[in-house]
Design a protein around this motif. Structure first.
Motif, short mmCIF file in Angstrom:
data_model
loop_
_atom_site.label_atom_id
_atom_site.label_comp_id
_atom_site.label_asym_id
_atom_site.label_seq_id
_atom_site.Cartn_x
_atom_site.Cartn_y
_atom_site.Cartn_z
N LEU A 181 0.81 -1.21 0.00
CA LEU A 181 0.00 0.00 0.00
C LEU A 181 0.85 1.26 0.00
CD1 LEU A 181 -2.80 -1.08 2.50
CD2 LEU A 181 -2.92 -0.99 0.02
N ALA A 182 1.90 1.28 0.80
CA ALA A 182 2.77 2.46 0.82
C ALA A 182 3.50 2.62 -0.50
CB ALA A 182 3.77 2.35 1.97
N GLY A 183 3.91 1.50 -1.11
CA GLY A 183 4.58 1.57 -2.40
C GLY A 183 3.70 2.17 -3.47
N VAL A 199 3.90 5.92 -2.79
CA VAL A 199 5.20 6.46 -3.22
C VAL A 199 5.29 6.47 -4.74
CG1 VAL A 199 7.69 6.06 -3.19
CG2 VAL A 199 6.35 5.78 -1.09
N GLY A 200 4.79 5.40 -5.38
CA GLY A 200 4.82 5.34 -6.83
C GLY A 200 4.03 6.47 -7.48
N HIS A 201 2.86 6.77 -6.92
CA HIS A 201 2.06 7.88 -7.44
C HIS A 201 2.72 9.22 -7.15
CE1 HIS A 201 -1.21 4.88 -7.72
NE2 HIS A 201 -1.72 5.70 -8.62
N LEU A 202 3.27 9.36 -5.97
CA LEU A 202 3.88 10.63 -5.57
C LEU A 202 5.10 10.96 -6.42
CD1 LEU A 202 3.73 12.94 -3.46
CD2 LEU A 202 5.21 11.56 -1.99
N THR A 203 5.89 9.94 -6.76
CA THR A 203 7.13 10.15 -7.52
C THR A 203 6.97 9.89 -9.02
OG1 THR A 203 7.82 7.86 -7.14
CG2 THR A 203 8.52 9.51 -5.52
N SER A 232 -1.03 15.20 -3.55
CA SER A 232 0.37 14.90 -3.24
C SER A 232 0.59 14.82 -1.74
CB SER A 232 1.29 15.97 -3.84
OG SER A 232 1.21 15.97 -5.25
N VAL A 233 -0.06 15.71 -1.00
CA VAL A 233 0.06 15.69 0.46
C VAL A 233 -0.49 14.38 1.03
CG1 VAL A 233 -0.78 16.75 2.60
CG2 VAL A 233 0.02 18.19 0.72
N TYR A 254 -8.71 5.85 -3.88
CA TYR A 254 -9.98 6.35 -3.36
C TYR A 254 -9.74 7.40 -2.28
CZ TYR A 254 -14.48 6.59 -0.99
OH TYR A 254 -15.64 7.04 -0.43
N ILE A 255 -8.85 7.09 -1.35
CA ILE A 255 -8.58 8.03 -0.26
C ILE A 255 -8.02 9.34 -0.79
CG2 ILE A 255 -7.05 8.42 1.72
CD1 ILE A 255 -7.42 5.49 2.45
N VAL A 256 -7.10 9.24 -1.73
CA VAL A 256 -6.51 10.46 -2.29
C VAL A 256 -7.55 11.25 -3.07
CG1 VAL A 256 -4.80 11.34 -3.92
CG2 VAL A 256 -4.18 9.51 -2.33
#
Length: 470
Positions: free
Chosen positions: A118-120, A123-127, A278-279, A266-268
């Motif tokens: 889930l964190a990946g 991070v993948g979306h953020l970067t 991004s936050v 969904y959360i984002v």
């Protein structure tokens, strides 16, 4: 970095190095639980059949019951100054403790992997590097933070608790703008089996912290109140987990098609677009970093405890410490990459199956510490196979094995369902059996074994030798 990077591993923390207050347990466990995997856990109660109203009550009951067991383990930390699992040697023997330890290590690797999935994604979306690169990058950062150790872990908990609390307030408001809370809670039809599923999901979440919770209270001063440690740990863990799980259950009830299988997006999307998106990706990664660092650090402690039981080693060189963390990162990241496409169903079964192995251990450890040993352990003997606790305690291992087997008739997982599940309407009560049976049996076989209980504490003095320096 010598003052920042932790130098100790499984050796006793002397009084001269103790610091902090019991409130640190509240901030750490609040931050560790305000994160997306807890959100998914809450959603699972709805996904697998419970309505929102009874899901929330079942999740709360499970968090309270499991959290109380977990917090009793936390209270051992200031008293003993030791990582959680090394105290298992008092019950199972210096080498016999490797049996539950091996299962604990599997648990940590599993939680590392599931959290990294889930964190990946975040991070993948953020970067803009994609899920695979995000998973690998997140695994590397997790291992580095865990290697730095205790002080950084607590700092992460404080930061994540504050940042994630603000983010969850924002997300909760946005969710209620889209969904009618009264309508979500209107259906109050009670189904006992799915209610127990909700209880089991949150109880397993809390009980899974038990094998490492004292790792993060062992630097507290010896005089720290056990009651304060218990209540601050319990309140932080229950508040954080129930907050996250409530959001997950309501989100799954409000928009099952949009949420299930697309939790991160969904959360984002719920929170906003552009900078806010991004936050939120950052918040998701930060929340998962906190708990994944706990899992990595706990895995390290368990591995060192397992190996030292046979080698007699109590301390590690900086190079050896780094190699342990690197190995954990490689294995956990590999599992995350292999399982990232079937996360939700696998994670539900993983959580429930964990209960089978860790409720008997918790029962035995707590009965021994609080009722039989009366909080008195012979600390040097925990490292001596020829000492008071011996190499293998066959009686305790047999009780542990009976505790495992006793749960099987009541167990419900995707790959196995016990024969007594159907008469109970499909309810999974294996974790209750796993607490009660070994607790009663261990009390019966160990309460007269007075040779294992020292007349008084025989731990190290406040002037214990310092940990080795690089």
């Amino acid at each position: 970095m010598a003052g920042v990077v932790e130098q100790r591993s499984i050796d006793v923390v002397p009084d001269s190095e103790r610091h902090g207050t019991a409130f640190s347990q509240f901030t750490l466990w609040l931050g560790a639980n305000l994160q997306i995997t807890a959100v998914v856990t809450g959603a699972l109660a709805v996904v697998f059949g419970a309505n929102a109203f009874w899901s929330l009550l079942g999740l709360l009951l499970g968090n309270l019951l499991g959290g109380a067991v977990m917090a009793l383990h936390s209270a051992q930390g200031p008293r003993l100054g030791l990582p959680q699992m090394i105290s298992s040697r008092a019950q199972f023997g210096v080498r016999g403790a490797v049996v539950p330890l091996a299962l604990v290590i599997v648990m940590y690797i599993g939680f590392f992997a599931s959290g990294t999935v889930l964190a990946g994604q975040a991070v993948g979306h953020l970067t803009h590097l994609g899920d695979t690169a995000g998973i690998i990058a997140f695994g590397a950062v997790t291992a580095f933070a865990a290697a730095v150790g205790y002080r950084l872990i607590h700092a992460l908990g404080r930061i994540a608790g504050l940042v994630c609390a603000v983010a969850f307030v924002h997300l909760g408001v946005r969710l209620l703008e889209r969904a009618d809370l009264a309508a979500l809670l209107h259906d109050r039809a009670f189904d006992f089996p799915v209610f127990l599923l909700a209880v089991s999901l949150s109880a397993s979440w809390q009980l899974a912290f038990g094998p490492y919770v004292a790792d993060y209270s062992r630097y507290l001063p010896r005089h720290t109140s056990a009651r304060a440690t218990f209540w601050w740990t319990l309140s932080g863990s229950v508040l954080g987990s129930q907050w996250s799980m409530t959001f997950g259950a309501l989100a799954a009830a409000a928009a099952p098609a949009a949420f299930v299988g697309h939790e991160v997006s969904y959360i984002v999307g719920l929170g906003g677009a552009g900078l806010m998106a991004s936050v939120l990706y950052f918040v998701i990664a930060l929340g998962k970093l906190t708990i994944n660092v706990l899992n990595t650090y706990g895995s390290f402690m368990s591995m060192v405890t397992s190996i030292s039981g046979f080698r007699g080693q109590r301390t590690l060189s900086p190079r050896g410490r780094s190699l342990y963390f690197a190995g954990i990162m490689v294995v956990g990241t590999a599992v995350a990459l292999l399982g990232k496409d079937s996360f939700l169903a696998s994670f539900k079964d993983f959580l429930l199956f964990l209960l089978t192995f860790f409720t008997p251990w918790s029962a035995i450890n707590l009965v021994d510490y609080y009722l039989i040993s009366k909080e008195r352990y012979d600390i040097p003997a925990l490292s001596d196979p020829a000492g008071r606790y011996g190499a293998w305690n066959v009686k305790a291992l047999l009780v542990y094995g009976i505790g495992l087997v006793a749960q099987l008739p009541f167990l419900v997982t995707h790959f196995y369902t016990g024969p007594l599940v159907a008469p109970l309407g499909g309810a999974d009560v294996s974790w209750l059996v796993g607490l009660a049976v070994p607790a009663a049996l261990y009390w019966a076989v160990a309460r007269h074994d007075t040779a294992r209980v020292p007349a008084a504490d025989t731990g190290v003095s406040p002037t214990a030798r310092p940990a080795p320096r690089p």
